[in-house]
Design a protein around this motif. Sequence first.
Motif, PDB file in Angstrom:
ATOM      1  N   TYR A 161       1.040  -0.661  -0.057  1.00  0.00           N
ATOM      2  CA  TYR A 161      -0.307  -0.098  -0.033  1.00  0.00           C
ATOM      3  C   TYR A 161       1.215   1.020  -0.163  1.00  0.00           C
ATOM      4  O   TYR A 161       0.674   2.333  -0.461  1.00  0.00           O
ATOM      5  CB  TYR A 161      -0.855   0.176   1.764  1.00  0.00           C
ATOM      6  N   GLN A 166      -5.381   5.450  -8.543  1.00  0.00           N
ATOM      7  CA  GLN A 166      -5.940   5.615  -6.912  1.00  0.00           C
ATOM      8  C   GLN A 166      -6.643   4.320  -6.915  1.00  0.00           C
ATOM      9  O   GLN A 166      -7.145   3.607  -5.453  1.00  0.00           O
ATOM     10  CB  GLN A 166      -7.032   6.786  -7.240  1.00  0.00           C
ATOM     11  N   VAL A 167      -7.122   3.670  -7.679  1.00  0.00           N
ATOM     12  CA  VAL A 167      -8.392   2.592  -7.746  1.00  0.00           C
ATOM     13  C   VAL A 167      -6.932   1.548  -6.962  1.00  0.00           C
ATOM     14  O   VAL A 167      -7.759   0.580  -6.366  1.00  0.00           O
ATOM     15  CB  VAL A 167      -8.598   1.750  -9.043  1.00  0.00           C
ATOM     16  N   ARG A 168      -6.091   1.116  -7.430  1.00  0.00           N
ATOM     17  CA  ARG A 168      -4.672   0.151  -7.235  1.00  0.00           C
ATOM     18  C   ARG A 168      -5.047   0.294  -5.784  1.00  0.00           C
ATOM     19  O   ARG A 168      -4.911  -0.371  -4.712  1.00  0.00           O
ATOM     20  CB  ARG A 168      -3.870   0.235  -7.392  1.00  0.00           C
ATOM     21  N   ASN A 223      -7.139   2.050  -2.952  1.00  0.00           N
ATOM     22  CA  ASN A 223      -8.531   1.510  -2.421  1.00  0.00           C
ATOM     23  C   ASN A 223      -8.248   0.621  -2.282  1.00  0.00           C
ATOM     24  O   ASN A 223      -8.647   0.107  -1.357  1.00  0.00           O
ATOM     25  CB  ASN A 223      -9.391   2.398  -3.379  1.00  0.00           C
ATOM     26  N   ASN A 224      -8.235  -0.684  -3.357  1.00  0.00           N
ATOM     27  CA  ASN A 224      -8.243  -2.113  -3.515  1.00  0.00           C
ATOM     28  C   ASN A 224      -7.141  -2.315  -2.475  1.00  0.00           C
ATOM     29  O   ASN A 224      -7.683  -3.378  -1.646  1.00  0.00           O
ATOM     30  CB  ASN A 224      -7.639  -2.362  -4.794  1.00  0.00           C
ATOM     31  N   ALA A 225      -6.373  -1.896  -1.902  1.00  0.00           N
ATOM     32  CA  ALA A 225      -5.509  -2.645  -1.246  1.00  0.00           C
ATOM     33  C   ALA A 225      -5.414  -2.252   0.660  1.00  0.00           C
ATOM     34  O   ALA A 225      -5.553  -2.612   1.103  1.00  0.00           O
ATOM     35  CB  ALA A 225      -3.843  -2.044  -1.685  1.00  0.00           C
ATOM     36  N   ASN A 233      -8.869  -1.841   0.921  1.00  0.00           N
ATOM     37  CA  ASN A 233      -9.743  -2.265   1.033  1.00  0.00           C
ATOM     38  C   ASN A 233      -9.830  -3.668   1.713  1.00  0.00           C
ATOM     39  O   ASN A 233     -10.193  -4.640   2.737  1.00  0.00           O
ATOM     40  CB  ASN A 233     -10.533  -2.542   0.292  1.00  0.00           C
ATOM     41  N   ILE A 234      -7.960  -4.715   1.027  1.00  0.00           N
ATOM     42  CA  ILE A 234      -8.013  -5.707   1.513  1.00  0.00           C
ATOM     43  C   ILE A 234      -7.326  -5.270   3.136  1.00  0.00           C
ATOM     44  O   ILE A 234      -8.303  -6.734   3.396  1.00  0.00           O
ATOM     45  CB  ILE A 234      -6.891  -5.805   0.655  1.00  0.00           C
ATOM     46  N   GLN A 259     -10.420  -5.009   5.321  1.00  0.00           N
ATOM     47  CA  GLN A 259     -11.593  -6.673   5.279  1.00  0.00           C
ATOM     48  C   GLN A 259     -10.572  -7.726   5.762  1.00  0.00           C
ATOM     49  O   GLN A 259     -11.335  -8.279   6.634  1.00  0.00           O
ATOM     50  CB  GLN A 259     -11.886  -8.036   3.605  1.00  0.00           C
ATOM     51  N   SER A 287      -6.839  -0.501   9.010  1.00  0.00           N
ATOM     52  CA  SER A 287      -6.691   0.043   7.945  1.00  0.00           C
ATOM     53  C   SER A 287      -6.895   1.744   7.765  1.00  0.00           C
ATOM     54  O   SER A 287      -6.066   1.944   7.344  1.00  0.00           O
ATOM     55  CB  SER A 287      -7.662  -0.273   6.795  1.00  0.00           C
TER      56      SER A 287
END
Length: 344
Positions: free
Chosen positions: A88, A145-147, A149-151, A153-154, A157, A164
């Motif tokens: 991240y 930015q999507v990557r 955000n996904n990192a 979110n992982i 979760q 996070s």
Amino acid sequence: MKARAFWLPLVGLSVFLVLNVADIAVADDDDPPVSVLGAEATVTVSPEAVTKSGIASARPSIVPWRKLVPAYGYVLNATQLITLVSDYADMKARLESMQAQQTLARAKLDRDKGLYRDRQNISQEQFQETTARFQSNSAMVKAEQVRVNNALNIIRQQFGSVISDATEKNTIFITQLLQQQVVLVKVTLPPDTDLPTPPSQADVTDYGNTGGHGTMLHYLSPVTMTDPAIQGRSFFYFASAESQLVAGMNVSVLLPTEEERPGIRIPASAIIWLQGKSWIYRDNGHGKFTRLPLTTDVPDREGGYLIQDTPGQITHETQIVVERTQLLLSEEFRAQLESGDDDD
């Protein structure tokens, strides 16, 4: 019956340790040196011997005591979390670099747009190239930015929003985690137990087979997934990496509740260990001392243990031996041995 015995060094003395106290006959004197009633042994010592040997008694101090909930602890291997946090951080650094390039591209586009519109000081082809570079930078920023955000979110979760959020803000905890200055411990309650509010601190009372205790755990966050083997609520706690906790270790944990009661502190100097159990001597007065079992579920950070008042056994008004306790144990065994020999 003759008592079976073996030699045990105690405080520079060699005494016989009687293996079967129940088989020892009690003397018929009014004040036998040792009398046994059930599991309790009472030693009688002359006042002169008490004074000369330095045996001292005192009342235990009163301390706040909270009801404790036992729980299961597992020291996590933080490699996965460290990898996720590092990934991240790398993505965020790339994003910030791209955003800086986009800012420059926006400024150049605005400048070239003015030059082309007003006097056509640049060609249409140059203006189109500037526009294309800006649009390309914008697309890369959005994708990165999507990557990012996904990192994040992982991490959310798998480890919860607290970790996070700490990752996103790059808090001191995250720095300590990356530098391996802290360890993560997943603490799971028994399935039929619940805590409305997890305590801010908890104590590790046992390190598997090592017998260690006393490590302080600090609350971090709820765990997003329960332990399938236990099915109880779980929480993340952390401890200093300088503790004896290492990844993969199963530990016993005590969680204090909000229910506070008066308790008493038994100092380490008052405690003796015999056959894997802990004991103290109660001072009954007139040179009589009774050996009593001690519960060691709650270690005291200052040494010794914390217990609740036990009427008829140990209370905050009980005089307990706090100095030279080992000498009483030696005298108890010596007197028991002599009593056993007299029965031959």
